[in-house]
Design a protein around this motif. Structure first.
Motif, PDB file in Angstrom:
ATOM      1  N   GLN A  11       0.198   7.179   1.874  1.00 19.02           N
ATOM      2  CA  GLN A  11       0.769   6.233   0.925  1.00 19.02           C
ATOM      3  C   GLN A  11       0.554   6.696  -0.508  1.00 19.02           C
ATOM      4  O   GLN A  11       1.443   6.583  -1.351  1.00 19.02           O
ATOM      5  CB  GLN A  11       0.157   4.843   1.111  1.00 19.02           C
ATOM      6  CG  GLN A  11       0.618   4.141   2.359  1.00 19.02           C
ATOM      7  CD  GLN A  11      -0.145   2.851   2.561  1.00 19.02           C
ATOM      8  OE1 GLN A  11      -1.371   2.832   2.524  1.00 19.02           O
ATOM      9  NE2 GLN A  11       0.578   1.769   2.775  1.00 19.02           N
ATOM     10  N   THR A  33      -1.854   0.678  -3.675  1.00 23.39           N
ATOM     11  CA  THR A  33      -1.460   0.713  -2.262  1.00 23.39           C
ATOM     12  C   THR A  33      -2.226  -0.336  -1.452  1.00 23.39           C
ATOM     13  O   THR A  33      -1.668  -0.886  -0.504  1.00 23.39           O
ATOM     14  CB  THR A  33      -1.648   2.110  -1.630  1.00 23.39           C
ATOM     15  OG1 THR A  33      -3.005   2.521  -1.764  1.00 23.39           O
ATOM     16  CG2 THR A  33      -0.730   3.130  -2.266  1.00 23.39           C
ATOM     17  N   SER A  36      -0.292  -3.461  -1.823  1.00 20.99           N
ATOM     18  CA  SER A  36       1.094  -3.444  -1.356  1.00 20.99           C
ATOM     19  C   SER A  36       1.129  -3.755   0.134  1.00 20.99           C
ATOM     20  O   SER A  36       0.091  -3.796   0.799  1.00 20.99           O
ATOM     21  CB  SER A  36       1.742  -2.088  -1.643  1.00 20.99           C
ATOM     22  OG  SER A  36       1.195  -1.090  -0.821  1.00 20.99           O
ATOM     23  N   ASP A  38       3.217  -2.714   3.770  1.00 20.07           N
ATOM     24  CA  ASP A  38       4.204  -1.900   4.476  1.00 20.07           C
ATOM     25  C   ASP A  38       5.294  -2.807   5.009  1.00 20.07           C
ATOM     26  O   ASP A  38       5.006  -3.903   5.500  1.00 20.07           O
ATOM     27  CB  ASP A  38       3.573  -1.183   5.673  1.00 20.07           C
ATOM     28  CG  ASP A  38       2.634  -0.067   5.263  1.00 20.07           C
ATOM     29  OD1 ASP A  38       1.867   0.351   6.131  1.00 20.07           O
ATOM     30  OD2 ASP A  38       2.667   0.370   4.109  1.00 20.07           O
ATOM     31  N   ASN A 107       7.111   0.324   0.877  1.00 16.88           N
ATOM     32  CA  ASN A 107       5.985  -0.477   0.410  1.00 16.88           C
ATOM     33  C   ASN A 107       6.519  -1.570  -0.497  1.00 16.88           C
ATOM     34  O   ASN A 107       7.157  -1.288  -1.509  1.00 16.88           O
ATOM     35  CB  ASN A 107       4.982   0.367  -0.372  1.00 16.88           C
ATOM     36  CG  ASN A 107       4.269   1.354   0.497  1.00 16.88           C
ATOM     37  OD1 ASN A 107       4.599   2.525   0.464  1.00 16.88           O
ATOM     38  ND2 ASN A 107       3.324   0.901   1.270  1.00 16.88           N
TER      39      ASN A 107
END
Length: 140
Positions: A11, A33, A36, A38, A107
């Motif tokens: 990521q 990340t 965030s 997926d 994302n």
């Protein structure tokens, strides 16, 4: 459709593909990340329609998304594109429909989570403001 994500090396590397994050330090990217989510999307799914609230954007890692405005003009977006970020930052309603064209993965980044990362990572905030200023000055 949505799954909670933890930061992975992949990521972080994928985020480095996005111009806004190329110079960003790794800690800021890891923080982003972690905040965030997926998303796996199927052809025909609609991310948003014209007029929907803009509370998130999508970093497209795989697949394709067709974006169509009210006039019927459209563009097909490919991987490593961030869609919906300017609407979200400006807190403006969506100006186009975003429909998944091919099996896609990306994302989802919520505006409030991004603002939280900016508060603790000055260099990301600086680079983001620089990108926004360039887009205004260039007329993008």
């Amino acid at each position: 459709m949505l799954q909670t994500a933890t930061a992975s090396t992949g990521q972080v590397i994928d985020m480095r593909q996005v111009p806004m994050f190329r110079r960003c330090n790794v800690e800021a990217l890891i923080s982003l990340t972690r905040r965030s989510r997926d998303v796996s999307l199927s052809p025909g799914e609609v991310l948003w329609r014209v007029g929907d609230p803009s509370t998130f954007w999508l970093l497209l890692e795989e697949g394709a998304v067709r974006c169509t405005n009210e006039a019927g003009e459209s563009v097909l977006l490919q991987p490593h594109f961030v869609l919906g970020i300017m609407d979200s930052i400006g807190r403006q309603p969506r100006t186009y429909e975003a429909r998944i064209e091919a099996p896609s993965f990306g994302n989802r980044i919520d505006l409030e989570a991004f603002l939280g990362v900016l508060e603790t990572h000055f260099e990301l905030a600086r680079d983001f403001l620089s990108m926004l200023a360039r887009s205004v000055l260039d007329g993008d």
